[in-house]
Write a protein that holds these residues in place. Structure first.
Motif, PDB file in Angstrom:
ATOM      1  N   UNK A 148      -6.114  33.964  55.767  1.00  0.00           N
ATOM      2  CA  UNK A 148      -5.102  34.130  56.820  1.00  0.00           C
ATOM      3  C   UNK A 148      -5.571  33.522  58.140  1.00  0.00           C
ATOM      4  N   UNK A 149      -6.871  33.640  58.425  1.00  0.00           N
ATOM      5  CA  UNK A 149      -7.383  33.126  59.694  1.00  0.00           C
ATOM      6  C   UNK A 149      -7.565  31.603  59.700  1.00  0.00           C
ATOM      7  N   UNK A 150      -7.979  31.048  58.568  1.00  0.00           N
ATOM      8  CA  UNK A 150      -8.303  29.617  58.536  1.00  0.00           C
ATOM      9  C   UNK A 150      -7.209  28.756  57.919  1.00  0.00           C
ATOM     10  N   UNK A 151      -6.204  29.394  57.320  1.00  0.00           N
ATOM     11  CA  UNK A 151      -5.091  28.645  56.770  1.00  0.00           C
ATOM     12  C   UNK A 151      -5.454  27.776  55.587  1.00  0.00           C
ATOM     13  N   UNK A 152      -6.444  28.196  54.824  1.00  0.00           N
ATOM     14  CA  UNK A 152      -6.829  27.456  53.613  1.00  0.00           C
ATOM     15  C   UNK A 152      -7.350  28.450  52.584  1.00  0.00           C
ATOM     16  N   UNK A 153      -7.325  28.078  51.305  1.00  0.00           N
ATOM     17  CA  UNK A 153      -7.772  29.034  50.286  1.00  0.00           C
ATOM     18  C   UNK A 153      -9.280  29.253  50.302  1.00  0.00           C
ATOM     19  N   UNK A 154      -9.667  30.476  50.062  1.00  0.00           N
ATOM     20  CA  UNK A 154     -11.064  30.839  49.838  1.00  0.00           C
ATOM     21  C   UNK A 154     -11.141  31.390  48.410  1.00  0.00           C
ATOM     22  N   UNK A 155     -11.807  30.675  47.531  1.00  0.00           N
ATOM     23  CA  UNK A 155     -11.831  31.013  46.104  1.00  0.00           C
ATOM     24  C   UNK A 155     -13.158  31.669  45.751  1.00  0.00           C
ATOM     25  N   UNK A 156     -13.097  32.837  45.132  1.00  0.00           N
ATOM     26  CA  UNK A 156     -14.299  33.527  44.654  1.00  0.00           C
ATOM     27  C   UNK A 156     -14.599  33.053  43.243  1.00  0.00           C
ATOM     28  N   UNK A 191     -17.975  29.689  63.441  1.00  0.00           N
ATOM     29  CA  UNK A 191     -16.572  30.095  63.303  1.00  0.00           C
ATOM     30  C   UNK A 191     -16.419  31.143  62.200  1.00  0.00           C
ATOM     31  N   UNK A 192     -17.099  30.936  61.083  1.00  0.00           N
ATOM     32  CA  UNK A 192     -17.047  31.905  59.987  1.00  0.00           C
ATOM     33  C   UNK A 192     -17.632  33.244  60.413  1.00  0.00           C
ATOM     34  N   UNK A 193     -18.766  33.200  61.085  1.00  0.00           N
ATOM     35  CA  UNK A 193     -19.426  34.433  61.515  1.00  0.00           C
ATOM     36  C   UNK A 193     -18.530  35.237  62.454  1.00  0.00           C
ATOM     37  N   UNK A 194     -17.897  34.548  63.415  1.00  0.00           N
ATOM     38  CA  UNK A 194     -17.018  35.234  64.366  1.00  0.00           C
ATOM     39  C   UNK A 194     -15.806  35.845  63.665  1.00  0.00           C
ATOM     40  N   UNK A 195     -15.230  35.091  62.711  1.00  0.00           N
ATOM     41  CA  UNK A 195     -14.079  35.614  61.967  1.00  0.00           C
ATOM     42  C   UNK A 195     -14.463  36.833  61.146  1.00  0.00           C
TER      43      UNK A 195
END
Length: 291
Positions: free
Chosen positions: A24-32, A235-239
């Motif tokens: 939701x924050x980055x507007x792209x898929x994060x796949x596990x 950016x990832x750490x802050x999110x």
């Protein structure tokens, strides 16, 4: 998001809890993607060798990130150098649990019972080199008890045998034990953290029950291949800091018997280094060998 363990474990659950918020924050898929094997070294190695473009990340734990490299130091790379931190995410407490058949309710009762038995006692863990295994070895070293390790292929198998009384004692993650303990199927003796948990303040620590300086932490953190651009890491750490502070995420982690434990990249790297320094002598003293 590479998880170096099978689906359903604490790393996997944390990853799947956080990824929708990252999307939701980055507007792209994060796949596990689960890549188990080799005590977590299979998935960990994949990330260590991945292109450092910010698109491949490791959802790591103390078991594969600290204990496995100490026990099997021939990985071909130094985890501390090859996998710099993005953030620490979750504290996953270790606990000491006993079968009801053992008939003990406290750590001191356990110590007295084992000392009185010339055969000693066996203890279960989720596998050789896991944080649970090292928790048991540290307990053995600090108490001087005669304890024999019985490794399982996961916490689920270990808790099943503990409930059945096949094994009298186990060192496991709290999320694995909390359900059977609340149902009265096993006895939860202590938590392995240095202080009582905010989420479960009724559980006493091992240290306060007479085993000084006993503390074991399992955790879940996020790491990236060496050379990943610093802006992407920041950016990832802050999110992730914002996500872990969401009431719904906090509640879900508490329900899982875990606590949010965000640290920034530099603090996480320092923590990992301290864990290596702390556990190296314990692994050597306990003479822990890979399977």
């Amino acid at each position: 998001m590479i998880v170096p363990w099978a689906p359903g474990g604490s790393n996997d659950v944390a990853a799947r809890l956080l990824t929708p918020h990252l999307e939701a924050r980055f507007g792209q898929p994060f796949i596990v993607e689960n890549r188990p094997g080799g005590g977590g070294s299979v998935g960990m190695g994949m990330v260590a060798r991945a292109r450092p473009d910010g698109l491949t990340l490791l959802v790591s734990s103390a078991s594969n990130h600290i204990f496995h490299p100490l026990i099997a130091p021939d990985l071909g790379y130094d985890v501390r150098q090859a996998l710099p931190a993005v953030a620490m995410l979750v504290d996953v407490p270790n606990v000491v649990a006993a079968s009801n058949a053992l008939g003990v309710r406290t750590i001191q009762e356990l110590i007295a019972k084992v000392k009185a038995d010339p055969k000693g006692i066996t203890f279960a863990s989720s596998g050789v080199g896991s944080s649970n295994h090292l928790a048991g070895e540290l307990f053995r070293l600090k108490t001087g008890l005669d304890m024999t390790h019985v490794p399982y292929r996961g916490g689920g198998q270990a808790i099943t045998d503990l409930i059945a009384g096949t094994v009298p004692l186990a060192f496991l993650n709290l999320p694995t034990v909390i359900g059977p303990a609340e149902a009265g199927s096993v006895r939860l003796l202590a938590v392995g953290t240095s202080e009582r948990l905010r989420s479960r303040p009724d559980i006493p620590t091992v240290a306060e029950q007479g085993v000084p300086d006993y503390a074991v932490r399992s955790w879940t953190g996020l790491f990236a291949p060496k050379g990943t651009p610093r802006p992407a890491v920041e950016r990832l750490a802050a999110a992730l800091k914002e996500i872990l502070d969401l009431p719904a995420v906090k509640k879900r982690l508490t329900d899982m018997a875990s606590d949010p434990l965000w640290m920034d990249p530099a603090e996480t790297d320092r923590f990992v280094g301290q864990e290596y320094d702390r556990w190296g002598p314990v692994v050597k003293a306990a003479d822990v060998k890979p399977e």
